[in-house]
Enzyme design. Structure first.
Site, short mmCIF file in Angstrom:
data_model
loop_
_atom_site.label_atom_id
_atom_site.label_comp_id
_atom_site.label_asym_id
_atom_site.label_seq_id
_atom_site.Cartn_x
_atom_site.Cartn_y
_atom_site.Cartn_z
CE LYS A 74 41.73 -16.73 -41.94
NZ LYS A 74 40.95 -17.43 -40.92
CG ASP A 75 39.30 -18.61 -49.30
OD1 ASP A 75 39.18 -17.90 -48.30
OD2 ASP A 75 38.38 -18.84 -50.10
NE ARG A 76 44.72 -26.70 -53.07
CZ ARG A 76 44.63 -27.79 -53.84
NH1 ARG A 76 43.48 -28.42 -53.95
NH2 ARG A 76 45.68 -28.23 -54.49
#
Length: 400
Positions: free
Chosen positions: A64-66
Site C-alpha cells: 500500500k501507499d506510504r
C-alpha cells in the site's frame, strides 16, 4: 491543485474475500493493519521485530501507499498468540482465525482521495473530466512502479544490452529525495570517486554504513570482481523490481500503440512521467469503449510466441526501444526473468462518488473535492486522479 497534503487525504481500504479467508480451523490469525504515513514493508518489519516473528511468516495481499492512511489485512501463525498494537501511526487489530494470505488473494481497493487547492475557474474542466471517467482510463502502470528509473534509464535494459557499468552506476549513485541522508551522502561519494573502490570501501568503514548490499558490492569491486558479477549481492526483491519496472514500461508503450487505433490525434492528451509520456484520450466513442473495456493485453516475455495484432504491436515497441526478443533473455546476472501475464487495457472505476467542491480549510480562498471509488487489484488510483484533473495545473509544493 494539491494532492496528499496530509495522509488522510489519501485513504486506501483493501478488499479481500473474507468468506474465503476466515477459517475457524485455520492455522493463522487474520488481522486488520492500519498505518499512517508508513512504508508497507517498514510497517511489517516493525511488527515482525516487535513480536519476534520471522518476516517471511507474515502473509499479506499487496503493498500500500506510504503517504496515505491505509487499511489492509495480514495473517500471522496462531503459535504467536493473539497480538494487538495501537500506536500513533500503526494499529493492529485481531479479526478471526484464518487461512494464510497470499499476494493473489487481493480483490481490489477502495479509495477516498481529497484533492485540494482547486481554483473556482477549474470547476467546469474538472467536472467534464470526472464525467469522462465513465469511459475509464488507460490502465497504465504508474510512477510507483518506476522508483528504480533515473533519467529514463532502466537497470534491466542496461544489463540486457551488456552495459553493466552503467547499470551499476544507476544503482549505486542515483537517488531519490526521500532516501536517508546517510545513503544519499554515500551515493554522492561513490559517484565522485567512481572506480576508486579502495577509497569507497574506507568511506563505508569510516561512516559505519550498515547496508549489506553496498558493503558487499564495494568490497567485491575492491577485490577485482567485475561489474556483472557484483549484481549477485543485490537483494532478490530489488532485482525483481528492476525487471518488473522495464516490463511494465514496455506494457505501457504497447497500450499507447493499441489506443492509437481507437483515438483520433485531436483527442489525444500526453502527460509526462518518469519513463516518457502517458497518452490519455479526451473522448472515447461508445463503439471503441465497448471494444476495449474487457480486453486484456499481455506483458512481453521472451519465451512466449505472440501472434497477429499483438505481435505487430510488440514488434513496434521493441523496435522503438532498439531491442529484440533475444535481448530480453540477457538478464542472467539478475537471476530472474520477464514473466508473462495479462492485464486489462482500460481501468474503469466502480461505485464512483464525489463530494462536490467545498471550501478548502488548508488553502485559503481555494476549494477541495473528495473522490471515492473502487478499483480491481493492480490498477492505480493515481491514474484516475491524473485523468480527473487533466489540464489542471498542479501546485509545486505540498504539505504532509
Amino acid at each position: 491543485m494539491k494532492i496528499r497534503q496530509k495522509p488522510e487525504d489519501f485513504i486506501v481500504e483493501e478488499i479481500i474475500d473474507l468468506g474465503k479467508t476466515i477459517n475457524e480451523n485455520g492455522e493463522y490469525y487474520l488481522y486488520k493493519l492500519t498505518k499512517r504515513n508508513i512504508e508497507n514493508l517498514k510497517a511489517l518489519s516493525y511488527i515482525a521485530k516487535k513480536f519476534k516473528i520471522p518476516l517471511k511468516e507474515i502473509g499479506y495481499c499487496g503493498l500500500k501507499d506510504r503517504h496515505a492512511l491505509t487499511t489492509q489485512y495480514i495473517t500471522i501463525p496462531k503459535k504467536y498468540g493473539i497480538l494487538k498494537l495501537d500506536e500513533k501511526n500503526l494499529k493492529l487489530e485481531y479479526v478471526a482465525p484464518s487461512n494464510p494470505l497470499k499476494i493473489g488473494d487481493l480483490i481490489g481497493n477502495r479509495f477516498n482521495i481529497t484533492v485540494r487547492s482547486i481554483k473556482s475557474e477549474d470547476f467546469l474542466k474538472i467536472a467534464d473530466n470526472i464525467h469522462a471517467l465513465d469511459y475509464g482510463v488507460p490502465n497504465y502502470f504508474d510512477s510507483q512502479r518506476f522508483g528504480s528509473v533515473f533519467e529514463r534509464k532502466f537497470i534491466a535494459k542496461e544489463i540486457m544490452l551488456g552495459n553493466y557499468e552503467e547499470a551499476l552506476k544507476i544503482l549505486l549513485t542515483k537517488y531519490k529525495k526521500s532516501e536517508k541522508k546517510t545513503i544519499k551522502d554515500l551515493k554522492r561519494y561513490i559517484a565522485k570517486n567512481w572506480g576508486d573502490w579502495e577509497k569507497c570501501a574506507k568511506y563505508i568503514e569510516k561512516n559505519d554504513i550498515k547496508s549489506r548490499m553496498f558493503v558487499n558490492i564495494i568490497n567485491a569491486l575492491n577485490k577485482g570482481k567485475s561489474y556483472k558479477e557484483v549484481f549477485k549481492y543485490v537483494d532478490d526483491r530489488l532485482r525483481k523490481i528492476f525487471v518488473s519496472a522495464y516490463q511494465s514500461y514496455l506494457w505501457n508503450e504497447c497500450i499507447k500503440e493499441v489506443l492509437k487505433d481507437y483515438v483520433n490525434e485531436k483527442d489525444r492528451y500526453y502527460l509526462e512521467y518518469e519513463c516518457g509520456d502517458f497518452m490519455f484520450y479526451k473522448e472515447l466513442d461508445e463503439d471503441s469503449f465497448n471494444a476495449l473495456k474487457d480486453v486484456k493485453f499481455p506483458t512481453i516475455a521472451p519465451d512466449v510466441e505472440y501472434k497477429g495484432e499483438v505481435k505487430e504491436i510488440i514488434d513496434i515497441v521493441l523496435e522503438n526501444e532498439g531491442i529484440t526478443f533475444k535481448d530480453l533473455e540477457n538478464i542472467d546476472c539478475l537471476d530472474c526473468k520477464f514473466v508473462y501475464s495479462e492485464r486489462k487495457i482500460l481501468c474503469i472505476p466502480k461505485d464512483f462518488k464525489t463530494s462536490g467542491f467545498k471550501p478548502d480549510e488548508l488553502n485559503n480562498g481555494k476549494y477541495k473535492i473528495t473522490l471515492e471509488f473502487e478499483l480491481n487489484k493492480g490498477s492505480y488510483a493515481t491514474m484516475i486522479i491524473k485523468r480527473a484533473f487533466l489540464g489542471v495545473k498542479k501546485s509545486s509544493r505540498r504539505k504532509r
